[in-house]
Structure formats: structure tokens, C-alpha cells
Design a protein around this motif. Structure first.
Motif, PDB file in Angstrom:
ATOM      1  N   PRO A  56       0.811  -1.232   0.000  1.00  0.00           N
ATOM      2  CA  PRO A  56       0.000   0.000   0.000  1.00  0.00           C
ATOM      3  C   PRO A  56       0.838   1.273   0.000  1.00  0.00           C
ATOM      4  N   GLU A  57       2.096   1.221   0.412  1.00  0.00           N
ATOM      5  CA  GLU A  57       2.953   2.409   0.414  1.00  0.00           C
ATOM      6  C   GLU A  57       3.780   2.539  -0.860  1.00  0.00           C
ATOM      7  N   GLY A  58       3.684   1.551  -1.746  1.00  0.00           N
ATOM      8  CA  GLY A  58       4.448   1.592  -2.988  1.00  0.00           C
ATOM      9  C   GLY A  58       3.690   2.271  -4.109  1.00  0.00           C
ATOM     10  N   THR A  59       4.428   2.714  -5.132  1.00  0.00           N
ATOM     11  CA  THR A  59       3.821   3.417  -6.261  1.00  0.00           C
ATOM     12  C   THR A  59       4.283   2.785  -7.565  1.00  0.00           C
ATOM     13  N   LEU A  60       3.313   2.424  -8.379  1.00  0.00           N
ATOM     14  CA  LEU A  60       3.553   1.811  -9.683  1.00  0.00           C
ATOM     15  C   LEU A  60       3.450   2.872 -10.763  1.00  0.00           C
ATOM     16  N   VAL A  61       4.465   2.939 -11.640  1.00  0.00           N
ATOM     17  CA  VAL A  61       4.534   3.947 -12.694  1.00  0.00           C
ATOM     18  C   VAL A  61       4.713   3.260 -14.037  1.00  0.00           C
ATOM     19  N   VAL A  62       4.008   3.749 -15.049  1.00  0.00           N
ATOM     20  CA  VAL A  62       4.141   3.218 -16.408  1.00  0.00           C
ATOM     21  C   VAL A  62       4.169   4.380 -17.397  1.00  0.00           C
ATOM     22  N   PRO A  63       4.765   4.186 -18.564  1.00  0.00           N
ATOM     23  CA  PRO A  63       4.693   5.216 -19.603  1.00  0.00           C
ATOM     24  C   PRO A  63       3.314   5.213 -20.258  1.00  0.00           C
ATOM     25  N   SER A  64       2.811   6.398 -20.580  1.00  0.00           N
ATOM     26  CA  SER A  64       1.544   6.542 -21.313  1.00  0.00           C
ATOM     27  C   SER A  64       1.762   7.424 -22.535  1.00  0.00           C
ATOM     28  N   PHE A  65       2.825   7.145 -23.260  1.00  0.00           N
ATOM     29  CA  PHE A  65       3.226   7.999 -24.379  1.00  0.00           C
ATOM     30  C   PHE A  65       2.193   7.942 -25.507  1.00  0.00           C
ATOM     31  N   THR A  66       2.070   9.069 -26.229  1.00  0.00           N
ATOM     32  CA  THR A  66       1.072   9.172 -27.293  1.00  0.00           C
ATOM     33  C   THR A  66       1.705   9.707 -28.579  1.00  0.00           C
ATOM     34  N   PHE A  98      -4.380  15.655 -27.690  1.00  0.00           N
ATOM     35  CA  PHE A  98      -4.105  14.967 -26.436  1.00  0.00           C
ATOM     36  C   PHE A  98      -5.060  15.438 -25.343  1.00  0.00           C
ATOM     37  N   ASP A  99      -5.598  14.484 -24.628  1.00  0.00           N
ATOM     38  CA  ASP A  99      -6.442  14.749 -23.455  1.00  0.00           C
ATOM     39  C   ASP A  99      -5.956  13.807 -22.365  1.00  0.00           C
ATOM     40  N   ARG A 100      -5.359  14.348 -21.328  1.00  0.00           N
ATOM     41  CA  ARG A 100      -4.742  13.496 -20.307  1.00  0.00           C
ATOM     42  C   ARG A 100      -5.748  12.589 -19.618  1.00  0.00           C
ATOM     43  N   GLU A 101      -7.024  12.945 -19.656  1.00  0.00           N
ATOM     44  CA  GLU A 101      -8.049  12.136 -18.995  1.00  0.00           C
ATOM     45  C   GLU A 101      -8.446  10.911 -19.818  1.00  0.00           C
ATOM     46  N   VAL A 102      -8.424  11.034 -21.142  1.00  0.00           N
ATOM     47  CA  VAL A 102      -8.994   9.956 -21.954  1.00  0.00           C
ATOM     48  C   VAL A 102      -8.091   9.451 -23.075  1.00  0.00           C
ATOM     49  N   SER A 103      -7.050  10.176 -23.456  1.00  0.00           N
ATOM     50  CA  SER A 103      -6.245   9.744 -24.607  1.00  0.00           C
ATOM     51  C   SER A 103      -5.603   8.389 -24.335  1.00  0.00           C
ATOM     52  N   PRO A 104      -5.867   7.411 -25.193  1.00  0.00           N
ATOM     53  CA  PRO A 104      -5.247   6.101 -25.000  1.00  0.00           C
ATOM     54  C   PRO A 104      -3.768   6.145 -25.365  1.00  0.00           C
TER      55      PRO A 104
END
Length: 270
Positions: A56-66, A98-104
Motif C-alpha cells: 500500500p505504500e508503494g507506487t507503480l509507474v508506467v509510460p503513457s506515451f502518445t 491529447f487529453d490526459r483524462e482519456v487519450s489512450p
């Protein structure tokens, strides 16, 4: 319990055990590049396994490049090769802003998209090289990602460096190691170029052009091999996860090595 659900639970447990054995740190920050095609299994189960091991204290990060919203990206240039001027113009006209909320971010793979779509996930604001994170440090790691800084000091990579994060290359090689790009920014007077993408900051679609470091991952595989061979501190650990070999890497060590290696091996280096 249904057979499919039982299979996913068992797969998640097995993956979590492999990830813990590889050395993923509980409570840490972890940047993941993944090829689920190589690893096999379900992306949702893998995301759950990663979050279980991080805790629960860890943070997972991934690229969301477009790259899909840019006409200066490698994927766009490959796509329009051989097309007529009319066909190119039509393709550009159809590019969504680009829309940070919805752009796949389809080019980033199934695991990255699974994390992006997870309730509570945060996403940085860069219109081409955003990152998504979930966990208590997500907002801090992704804040203030300047829109004219892809992967440098004003990007999540620098915040991950400060956080002493780990990198997981899950069924992928060093050629996908985005953190090496941070080293490019730390070279003396790195070459720069123009980038262009579609944005809609006030709801009105338009093109935005900006200058940034000329990113080049063409030698990252060779850089990674050199880093792995030179490592005597355990900064690189290897092991199986699912059906593929994977690497767990200390981000700081990788970037620091890359600064020296790139400075010596690229044009103009010593």
C-alpha cells in the motif's frame, strides 16, 4: 470459484512470488516497461501482482506515451512513408488532440493501458510523453511535467531518480529503458530539435510546436549490455516472470552509467 477467476488468482500469486524474488521493493517506486506478449497471462492480474508486491505504500509507474498525436514522431513518419501529400494532410487532420483524462496510449502495451485505466490513477500533463502512476507518491512523481520537456529534469524521470526508484523491464530489453533518456539531458549541450503535436488546451484543437532535446534510443541496447556487464553492485538483477526473462534495475545507477557511456560513445564524445 469459476475456473477463469481461479486461474487469474493463481497467476497473480505466481507472478507476485516471482517479482518479490527478483527484488521488487515493498513501499518503493517502480517504473515498469512490459511486453505481456512475451510474459503471457492477463495484464490485469499482472498489475494486481505488481501492486501486491509494492504494498500500500508503494507506487507503480508506467509510460503513457502518445506518438499518435504528433506528425514528428517516428511512428507517424513510418505510417506516412510513400503516401501522397493529400493522404498525409488527411491523416494529420484526423489526429485527435491529447487529453490526459482519456487519450489512450496503445503503443505502450496492455499492462500500461491497464494501469492508466485503473480508478485512482494519476497521469502527467505532457502531450506526447506522459506517465501514469498509482500509489501514494503518484501525484508527487508526476507533478510539474513541463510540456516542453519530454524526459528531462522537469519530467517524472527526474523525480523517480530523486526517489531512488527501480525499473522493471518485464519481458523487454534495455532498448525500452526510458530512463536512459534522462542521461541524454545531462550530457553537455545535447542536440535539440523541433517537435509538433495536436493539443486542445481550451477545447479548441490546434498544433503546438516546441524545441527539446533530440531523443535517440538507437544505442540503448548496446548501452544496456555495457551497463549489465560493468555492474558489480547488484544494480541489475535478472530472473523469470511469467514466460519471459526480466530485469530489475536501479534507476539512479542506470542513469549515472548512461551519462558517462553516452558521453564517450556518441559523436563528439571522448
Amino acid at each position: 470459484m469459476p475456473v477463469v477467476t481461479q486461474h487469474l488468482v493463481n497467476g497473480e500469486r505466481a507472478a507476485a512470488a516471482q517479482l518479490a524474488g527478483l527484488g521488487v521493493e515493498r513501499g518503493g517506486a517502480l517504473l515498469v516497461h512490459a511486453s505481456m506478449r512475451s510474459v503471457g497471462g492477463d495484464a490485469g492480474a499482472m498489475a494486481d501482482a505488481l501492486r501486491t508486491v509494492l504494498g500500500p505504500e508503494g507506487t507503480l509507474v508506467v509510460p503513457s506515451f502518445t506518438p499518435e498525436n504528433s506528425d514528428t514522431s517516428r511512428s507517424y513518419l513510418e505510417r506516412v512513408r510513400g503516401l501522397s501529400d493529400e493522404a498525409r494532410a488527411a491523416l494529420r487532420a484526423a489526429m485527435p488532440p491529447f487529453d490526459r483524462e482519456v487519450s489512450p496510449a496503445p503503443a505502450m502495451g496492455r499492462l500500461a493501458e491497464t494501469v492508466r485505466l485503473t480508478p485512482g490513477a494519476e497521469r502527467s500533463a505532457h502531450p506526447q510523453t506522459s506517465f501514469t502512476a498509482i500509489g501514494p507518491a503518484a501525484r508527487k512523481l508526476l507533478a510539474e511535467h513541463r510540456q516542453d520537456c519530454h524526459l528531462g529534469e522537469d519530467s517524472p524521470l527526474a523525480r523517480l531518480y530523486e526517489a531512488d526508484a527501480q525499473i522493471l523491464l518485464l519481458g523487454t530489453g534495455f532498448d525500452t529503458c526510458t530512463a536512459f533518456h534522462l542521461a541524454e539531458y545531462r550530457l553537455p549541450a545535447p542536440p535539440r530539435r523541433l517537435y509538433r503535436c495536436v493539443v486542445a488546451p481550451q477545447g479548441e484543437r490546434g498544433w503546438w510546436e516546441y524545441e527539446d532535446v533530440a531523443l535517440d534510443d538507437g544505442d540503448f541496447a548496446a548501452l544496456g549490455r555495457a551497463f549489465e556487464c560493468a555492474d558489480t553492485t547488484g544494480a541489475v538483477r535478472t530472473g523469470p516472470v511469467g514466460s519471459a526473462g526480466s530485469r530489475l534495475v536501479r534507476l539512479r545507477a542506470a542513469v549515472d552509467f548512461a551519462v558517462d557511456w553516452l558521453g564517450a560513445h556518441r559523436s563528439g564524445g571522448a
